[in-house]
Scaffold this motif. Structure first.
Motif, mmCIF file in Angstrom:
data_model
loop_
_atom_site.group_PDB
_atom_site.id
_atom_site.type_symbol
_atom_site.label_atom_id
_atom_site.label_comp_id
_atom_site.label_asym_id
_atom_site.label_seq_id
_atom_site.Cartn_x
_atom_site.Cartn_y
_atom_site.Cartn_z
ATOM 1 N N UNK A 18 0.846 -1.299 0.027
ATOM 2 C CA UNK A 18 -0.022 -0.322 0.018
ATOM 3 C C UNK A 18 0.760 1.287 0.020
ATOM 4 N N UNK A 19 0.455 2.048 -1.066
ATOM 5 C CA UNK A 19 1.431 3.341 -0.964
ATOM 6 C C UNK A 19 0.584 4.515 -1.731
ATOM 7 N N UNK A 20 1.137 5.856 -1.352
ATOM 8 C CA UNK A 20 0.607 6.867 -2.235
ATOM 9 C C UNK A 20 1.642 7.498 -2.943
ATOM 10 N N UNK A 21 1.379 8.000 -4.218
ATOM 11 C CA UNK A 21 2.600 8.657 -4.828
ATOM 12 C C UNK A 21 2.671 10.124 -4.605
ATOM 13 N N UNK A 22 3.992 10.519 -4.647
ATOM 14 C CA UNK A 22 3.928 12.135 -4.718
ATOM 15 C C UNK A 22 5.064 12.632 -5.650
ATOM 16 N N UNK A 23 4.875 13.544 -6.552
ATOM 17 C CA UNK A 23 5.867 14.277 -7.223
ATOM 18 C C UNK A 23 5.808 15.765 -6.907
ATOM 19 N N UNK A 24 7.112 16.332 -6.799
ATOM 20 C CA UNK A 24 7.302 17.594 -6.427
ATOM 21 C C UNK A 24 7.998 18.303 -7.482
ATOM 22 N N UNK A 25 7.378 19.529 -7.870
ATOM 23 C CA UNK A 25 8.302 20.248 -8.591
ATOM 24 C C UNK A 25 8.108 21.760 -8.290
ATOM 25 N N UNK A 26 9.412 22.190 -8.131
ATOM 26 C CA UNK A 26 9.638 23.794 -7.553
ATOM 27 C C UNK A 26 10.884 24.305 -8.323
ATOM 28 N N UNK A 27 10.762 25.409 -8.923
ATOM 29 C CA UNK A 27 11.802 26.004 -9.524
ATOM 30 C C UNK A 27 12.932 26.111 -8.465
ATOM 31 N N UNK A 28 14.114 25.728 -8.850
ATOM 32 C CA UNK A 28 15.693 25.892 -8.109
ATOM 33 C C UNK A 28 15.697 24.591 -7.202
ATOM 34 N N UNK A 29 14.615 23.724 -7.105
ATOM 35 C CA UNK A 29 14.845 22.444 -6.570
ATOM 36 C C UNK A 29 14.647 21.171 -7.428
ATOM 37 N N UNK A 30 15.703 20.297 -6.835
ATOM 38 C CA UNK A 30 15.425 19.024 -7.836
ATOM 39 C C UNK A 30 13.961 18.323 -7.647
ATOM 40 N N UNK A 31 13.636 17.945 -9.030
ATOM 41 C CA UNK A 31 12.319 17.064 -9.220
ATOM 42 C C UNK A 31 12.299 15.905 -8.035
ATOM 43 N N UNK A 32 11.367 15.555 -7.308
ATOM 44 C CA UNK A 32 11.419 14.599 -6.331
ATOM 45 C C UNK A 32 10.297 13.643 -6.630
ATOM 46 N N UNK A 33 10.492 12.591 -7.044
ATOM 47 C CA UNK A 33 9.478 11.406 -7.125
ATOM 48 C C UNK A 33 9.488 10.414 -6.141
ATOM 49 N N UNK A 34 8.576 10.279 -5.362
ATOM 50 C CA UNK A 34 8.736 9.584 -4.341
ATOM 51 C C UNK A 34 7.312 8.775 -4.019
ATOM 52 N N UNK A 35 7.101 8.182 -2.802
ATOM 53 C CA UNK A 35 5.969 7.675 -2.539
ATOM 54 C C UNK A 35 6.144 7.360 -0.959
ATOM 55 N N UNK A 36 4.854 7.287 -0.238
ATOM 56 C CA UNK A 36 4.897 6.957 1.129
ATOM 57 C C UNK A 36 4.047 5.606 1.377
#
Lengths: 345, 345
Positions: free
Chosen positions: B239-257
């Motif tokens: 069981x997990x939930x996916x997350x993807x973060x984008x913000x200028x100046x920061x590295x793209x984060x693809x993760x899940x909990x």
């Protein structure tokens, strides 16, 4: 450090077998490979396990050594998908990819080692079909009126010089435009052209009429064509005719003959040319013209093919495999049905 | 030992550039690899050349080390073709193959190295889409009445503890049956379910309602499913939930909990679980219930995500790449746009 993966493991009456597998958590650049190996090692088939182990190791090392980026990985995924989408019943883009990266020739060389006195093998290519019809000696395999007539007089013998009668010989070539029958849009399989299945006679002789092969481009309107363009490689194959030999007791021979002096003789897009397979075409003399019912002065191809017995091939293949394993430092290997597997029992 | 490949080479008025390439003839198990490298080295792009060189080396070594048979090679060709054929707009079987062989996690780890104080990444999986709609804080991303309600209260900060406002956050999960919206046959993209695009507020906070994730099987009705079966591996993801973060100046984060205690917590079919990404769900108290308009006693997910700046990521990635090149004994490499290439100039 192992854990029962069965979700019903707590159910002691459960009938599913419990399998001990590694704990797959906190996998990193450095430890993922060994863990993938461990989970894959649940397979029963020793050969499958070994092949997968080597495949995963090389794939992971490739990513580590190149520091493969997500963008490049995605380009790879898209490329492979496009290659798959390009495949049809009459076009095999993955074989083309394998051919153009030298894998096909390598695999053929490994699987069909040839002792010095025998005919060398080369790439099958993606255009062999099972549509070719059985034909008698003397058949003209080409219906192309624009092709230059060619008389082919060949024999097939063993490494000890004995004629091999009754060998099944598949021959195939393009038409005079450099196009195989299956490449035409209206091809149905009912009227194969430029191909036939022949049999050698009591003297090991087989002969037929064909057209002089011409150079042609491998199909470069797909993803493999794009790859070749990026690599600044041309898509040409030198003029050649394909041959496939089958005879009980002898190793399957997939080979081709190339015409000397072809502009692509030393730059074949699929790496298939071997000096021993290059032929100088002769000219049909008056006597031959009469005997074989072809115009005097026509082009003439003669070649004596030499097949290797299954037994000799197996011995050579096994010996080369063990030599390769030793060179790799893999001492605990054995040969199982002709293929190396870890000797763990 | 080189030769002009241009068939018009004798035409001195020809405008095509003449390229010197190796003589490709009599290639064997032992010399084919270097010759494929040489013909591929005509490419202009240094990175493409390096990636191809490593790819061809590993592919050929794989065949040599396994003594790959023609039959196995053909099985591989057929497998890859089937994988390609299984791909559609909403199903990417090659990504699934990469995921199940550990390549996806490896590439993500290489491309997005994380310093100790930051949130670890994990596999993207094949179910991220661009259909998710922009939603305001508090949105319920799931329309599934059978799901167990979940309140998600999260923050996104920098490694120095500063809130990151205005980050774009993609979240996605399956429904209560373990099925993503795109997996339903009647999915059109117009009514995405179980997914949304959110923005962090001035305090770096983002919150939304969802359903408690459930374990699910990766699609195993295709060639990858057949492979897993042969390897005696189950197709389950915890069981997990996916997350993807984008913000200028920061590295793209693809993760899940991931949810602690899931039966597949330590046997994820795609190797995605990391201890730092496993969460214990809490319970919504009376005050939270009122503030966030959700029933008291509902499940609660809280997590503080930490993004790494592009600059720190680049430094770390470059340093790790150079370290890896040294460990490989490849001293003459440089980093070009974040990726290693031979330093030949």
């Amino acid at each position: 450090m192992s854990f029962s993966v069965d979700p019903d493991a707590s159910n002691t009456t459960g009938s599913k077998p419990k399998v001990d597998v590694p704990i797959l958590k906190d996998l990193t650049i450095d430890n993922i490979t060994e863990n993938v190996h461990r989970i894959n090692s649940q397979a029963d088939d020793a050969r499958l396990k070994y092949v997968l182990e080597r495949l995963v190791s090389h794939m992971h090392d490739f990513a580590r050594e190149t520091r493969l980026s997500t963008k490049e990985w995605m380009a790879g995924i898209e490329f492979l998908t496009a290659v798959g989408k390009k495949c049809t019943d009459v076009r095999q883009e993955f074989i083309l990819l394998s051919d153009t990266l030298g894998l096909s020739l390598l695999v053929d060389s490994i699987d069909h080692p040839k002792p010095p006195a025998s005919t060398e093998g080369t790439v099958l290519g993606p255009y062999h079909t099972h549509d070719a019809q059985d034909k008698s000696a003397g058949t003209n395999i080409s219906a192309d009126p624009d092709g230059e007539p060619l008389l082919c007089l060949c024999t097939v013998k063993s490494t000890t010089g004995e004629p091999i009668p009754g060998a099944k010989i598949d021959v195939w070539e393009t038409d005079s435009k450099g196009v195989y029958d299956v490449q035409y849009e209206d091809y149905s399989g009912e009227k194969p052209d430029g191909r036939a299945v022949l049999r050698s006679d009591d003297q090991g002789v087989f002969w037929y009429k064909a057209i002089v092969p011409v150079p042609y481009r491998i199909p470069n309107d797909g993803p493999v064509g794009v790859m070749l363009e990026k690599l600044k490689r041309h898509p040409w194959r030198p003029s050649h005719m394909h041959f496939m030999f089958e005879k009980e007791g002898f190793d399957h021979l997939i080979t081709a003959l190339y015409l000397r002096g072809d502009p692509y003789e030393t730059s074949d897009a699929v790496f298939g040319v071997k000096e021993s397979l290059i032929v100088d075409l002769g000219t049909v003399n008056a006597e031959q013209a009469k005997k074989y019912d072809i115009k005097e002065g026509s082009k003439l191809l003669t070649y004596d093919f030499v097949l290797v017995t299954d037994e000799d091939t197996k011995k050579l293949r096994d010996a080369e495999a063990m030599k390769a394993m030793k060179a790799l430092g893999r001492d605990r290997m054995k040969i199982l049905e002709g293929l190396p597997v870890p000797d763990v029992d």
